[in-house]
Design a protein around this motif. Sequence first.
Motif, PDB file in Angstrom:
ATOM      1  N   ASN A 124       1.008  -1.328  -0.120  1.00 43.36           N
ATOM      2  CA  ASN A 124      -0.135  -0.117   0.052  1.00 43.36           C
ATOM      3  C   ASN A 124       0.990   1.209   0.007  1.00 43.36           C
ATOM      4  N   THR A 177      -4.050  -7.585   3.592  1.00 41.76           N
ATOM      5  CA  THR A 177      -5.366  -6.809   3.417  1.00 41.76           C
ATOM      6  C   THR A 177      -5.659  -6.817   1.877  1.00 41.76           C
ATOM      7  N   THR A 231     -11.363  -4.043   7.927  1.00 41.34           N
ATOM      8  CA  THR A 231     -12.380  -2.906   7.835  1.00 41.34           C
ATOM      9  C   THR A 231     -12.315  -2.760   6.344  1.00 41.34           C
ATOM     10  N   LYS A 232     -11.485  -3.306   5.578  1.00 42.95           N
ATOM     11  CA  LYS A 232     -11.663  -3.330   4.205  1.00 42.95           C
ATOM     12  C   LYS A 232     -12.224  -4.721   3.262  1.00 42.95           C
ATOM     13  N   TYR A 233     -11.612  -5.487   2.620  1.00 42.47           N
ATOM     14  CA  TYR A 233     -12.559  -6.320   1.868  1.00 42.47           C
ATOM     15  C   TYR A 233     -13.236  -7.313   2.920  1.00 42.47           C
ATOM     16  N   SER A 244     -18.060  -0.603   4.043  1.00 36.30           N
ATOM     17  CA  SER A 244     -17.669   0.554   4.387  1.00 36.30           C
ATOM     18  C   SER A 244     -18.236   0.909   5.669  1.00 36.30           C
ATOM     19  N   SER A 299      -9.935   5.182   3.217  1.00 33.42           N
ATOM     20  CA  SER A 299     -10.269   3.524   3.453  1.00 33.42           C
ATOM     21  C   SER A 299     -10.221   2.986   2.236  1.00 33.42           C
ATOM     22  N   LEU A 300     -10.633   1.700   2.104  1.00 34.08           N
ATOM     23  CA  LEU A 300     -10.755   1.042   0.919  1.00 34.08           C
ATOM     24  C   LEU A 300     -11.369  -0.285   1.070  1.00 34.08           C
ATOM     25  N   GLY A 301     -11.829  -1.068  -0.228  1.00 34.41           N
ATOM     26  CA  GLY A 301     -12.134  -2.194  -0.156  1.00 34.41           C
ATOM     27  C   GLY A 301     -13.897  -2.351  -0.216  1.00 34.41           C
ATOM     28  N   SER A 340      -9.597   2.310  -5.027  1.00 32.05           N
ATOM     29  CA  SER A 340     -10.176   0.987  -4.671  1.00 32.05           C
ATOM     30  C   SER A 340     -11.525   1.012  -5.401  1.00 32.05           C
TER      31      SER A 340
END
Length: 389
Positions: free
Chosen positions: A148, A175, A197-199, A204, A326-328, A363
């Motif tokens: 990342n 992650t 928290t991501k995928y 979200s 954030s992401l995913g 993302s």
Amino acid sequence: MEENLSQETLCVHAGGELAGDAQSVVTPVFPASSYKYRQTTENTYPRYFNTINQKVIIEKLCALEGGQDGLIFSSGMAAISTTLFSLLQPGDHVVFCKGLYGGTYHLISSEFEKRGIRYSFAPDNTSEAFLQVITSQTKVIYIETPSNPLLEVLDIQAISLLAKKHQIVTVIDNTFASPINQNPISFGFDIVIHSGTKYLGGHSDLCFGAVVTSAALTKQIYEGAINYGGSLNALDCYLIERSLKTLAIRMEKHNENALMLANFLQGLPEVQRVYFPGLRSHPGHEIAKSQMRGFGGMLSFELATNDLKQVDIFLDSLQFIQPAMSLGGVESLICSPATTSHVKLSPQEREEAGIKDGLLRLSVGIENAQDLIKDLKKAFINLSTSVHV
């Protein structure tokens, strides 16, 4: 759970047997903070990481990652810090890959010296570079792949073999790949960490972390975990389990969309460089092919400008792709690492890490890929117009 089941089936069914004699097809929620103790051999308590709702998640993740046991935490950073501080003592040494997530880097730079823990960063991401900085006190090697935000790819098996030769515990932040695309334990790594928290959460709306490893290492990390207190409540656990059931199908769409957008971006004059391991032009493409089933939903690209005002114009022009942290998630999110995830690094540190002001991390969500491409095209038109005004 029967062996050799597909990832899709494991996402839905693994861990379900822990619900006991409940007749529902979903795990009941047990929000209690107090449990009776006289008729049990184990005292149940949320901070002890042993409630049914916590255990179901770990069973599912262990099935997906190929681990024996693990722990669920209240954040990804809780998982990372608890793992490292449970493994390391004053005087120990740890080797990190370069290009770490900014939060992990800040943890290292602000907390390790206080605890008497020494560390080094490998000069590059080859196993030979890791060998250069290993000492007789090195107890842990910690990596991210893909990294990342530059999506660098490390050879998991090569680093694992090096670590085993020197009796070093290996830890990987998985992650970006998710357990659907990459299973580091199968390549010899000891501990897999996720910022759930991501995928894993994927929508979200949840903050959590996870560790998957052997029974022995879980026990060692657990001793620290009950003291640090990073446990998770039952209602969040319920939502996590529900999210994990769709992980495989979500990742399939993330993978597909990200590859389409990466191919679109690399052909544009407004884009200086695209970072995505699914592209043949990516220096880690062949390694990624050998250790990943899919290339993930994350990509980064450098605009042909490092003017932050121009970057803002581009971001303000987007309609569906949202500038957000954030992401995913199922929705596409974009951010400037220089002003978000890596803002705690000094300008010199960002430069050394390859984080330019014109770098954007995308993302890619599960929307229609052509709609996302149209959104990007409009933003590039607005950017070009502003440059020539």
